[in-house]
Enzyme design. Structure first.
Site, mmCIF file in Angstrom:
data_model
loop_
_atom_site.group_PDB
_atom_site.id
_atom_site.type_symbol
_atom_site.label_atom_id
_atom_site.label_comp_id
_atom_site.label_asym_id
_atom_site.label_seq_id
_atom_site.Cartn_x
_atom_site.Cartn_y
_atom_site.Cartn_z
ATOM 1 C CD GLU A 49 -2.810 1.326 2.369
ATOM 2 O OE1 GLU A 49 -2.665 0.457 3.144
ATOM 3 O OE2 GLU A 49 -3.434 2.239 2.452
ATOM 4 C CE LYS A 94 -5.827 -0.262 1.824
ATOM 5 N NZ LYS A 94 -6.702 -0.869 2.953
#
Ligand code: 13P
Length: 339
Positions: free
Chosen positions: A177, A219
């Site tokens: 992420e 992500k």
């Protein structure tokens, strides 16, 4: 490392019509969320709130996995069942946040580096024993005057790759992420430029660290206008810019892309995802791993009161279902309840 098993878990997390609930707010973040509804952040309130989320009937049709925080993965539902079991019984995969937060990057004013690599290799096997099958590490990149610097992006990309390699060794699917924040006055074009650079460096580092991309999920932020930018791009511009960016820099070997909501309203986050999926078939599943976009209406309905639990569960079910529809490009604002 069993590559086949990692890929199977990664693919199950982005199964058609499903996505991830990010319920891994750290102690300071959940305190902030509770403060907004006037609820003290006690251990029991945090447990009761996660209990209501994880025991909402029917959400497993739309929710494939839940990201937990260290405290939460050790907690139990009201009937004494560990949360991980409550999730597993519904076919929902438990995951765990393993970074220790974004801290000041010394020498680079305004920039941050995610911490938590020291000792990580020793911490991961316990999480797997507790039931986690995937993990998350969030790097934060801020846009502003003269930032982000190449050094900050590089340092965060390197840490993400070290984390991902360690997760795969421990049999956990790493969610990678790198979040480019929406805060600021920057244009959507600037967000696209920074997101492109960030993702390019992240994939260079993942490859250099010999991470097996099939056993990972990305992500990312969507490509959006800064919150303070006078030119606010609408859903079709956001969807086109985001998809174009991903096509340029994310290898098709990656098993899936699960967006964060990052401060978008719940409706925006659902609509953007739906429009992207309506653009056609993509090399990866385009899904969600939302925190606020799934939970804001739940917190507002709950307000810390046991009597409100049914209404809060209803709110969680509805947001999950609408995002499930967005996975097929089938969401429309007419599906929202009248205000
Ligand atoms: P938001 O969807 O609220 O951005 O949270 C997702 C997340 O997990 C951030 O790390």
């Amino acid at each position: 490392m069993n590559v086949g098993e990692l890929e199977a878990v990664a693919r199950s997390l982005v199964a058609p019509g499903k996505g991830i609930l990010a319920a891994d707010e750290s102690a300071p973040t959940i305190e902030k969320r509770f403060k907004a509804i006037d609820v003290p952040s006690t251990e029991e309130n945090r447990r009761a709130y996660r209990d209501l989320l994880f025991t909402t009937p029917g959400v497993s049709e739309f929710i494939s996995g839940v990201i937990l925080y260290d405290e939460t993965i050790r907690q139990r539902a009201a009937d004494g069942t560990p949360f991980t079991k409550v999730l597993e019984r519904q076919g929902i995969v438990p995951g765990i946040k393993v970074d220790e937060g974004a801290k000041a990057l010394i020498g680079f004013p305004g920039e941050k580096i995610a911490e938590g690599l020291d000792g990580l290799r020793g911490r991961l096997p316990e999480y797997r024993t507790l039931g986690a099958r995937f993990a998350k590490w969030r790097a934060v990149i801020d846009i502003g005057a003269g930032i982000p610097t190449r050094y900050c992006i590089q340092a965060n990309a390197h840490a993400l790759a070290r984390y991902a390699a360690l997760c795969q060794e421990a049999g956990l699917v790493p969610i990678v992420e790198p979040e480019v924040l929406m805060d600021g006055n920057h244009t959507i074009e600037r967000c696209e430029e920074v997101t492109t650079e960030v993702l390019s460096l992240v994939y260079a580092e993942l490859t250099a660290h010999r991470v097996v991309l099939e056993g990972t999920l990305l992500k990312p932020n969507m490509v959006v206008s800064g919150k303070g930018c006078p030119d606010q791009a609408g859903a079709s511009r956001v969807a086109e810019a985001t998809v174009r960016t991903l096509y340029r820099v994310v290898p098709p070997a990656v098993s899936g892309i699960v967006f964060l909501s990052g401060g978008q309203t719940p409706r925006q986050a659902t609509e953007h995802l739906s429009v992207m999926n309506a653009l056609g078939k993509h090399p990866w599943e385009l899904s969600f791993s939302y925190g606020r976009a799934l939970q804001d209406p739940v917190l507002k309905a709950w307000k810390g009161k046991a009597a409100n639990v049914p209404a809060a569960k209803e709110a969680f079910f509805l947001r999950s279902k609408l995002n499930g529809a967005a996975r097929f490009g089938r969401y429309s604002t007419s599906m929202e309840p009248a205000a």
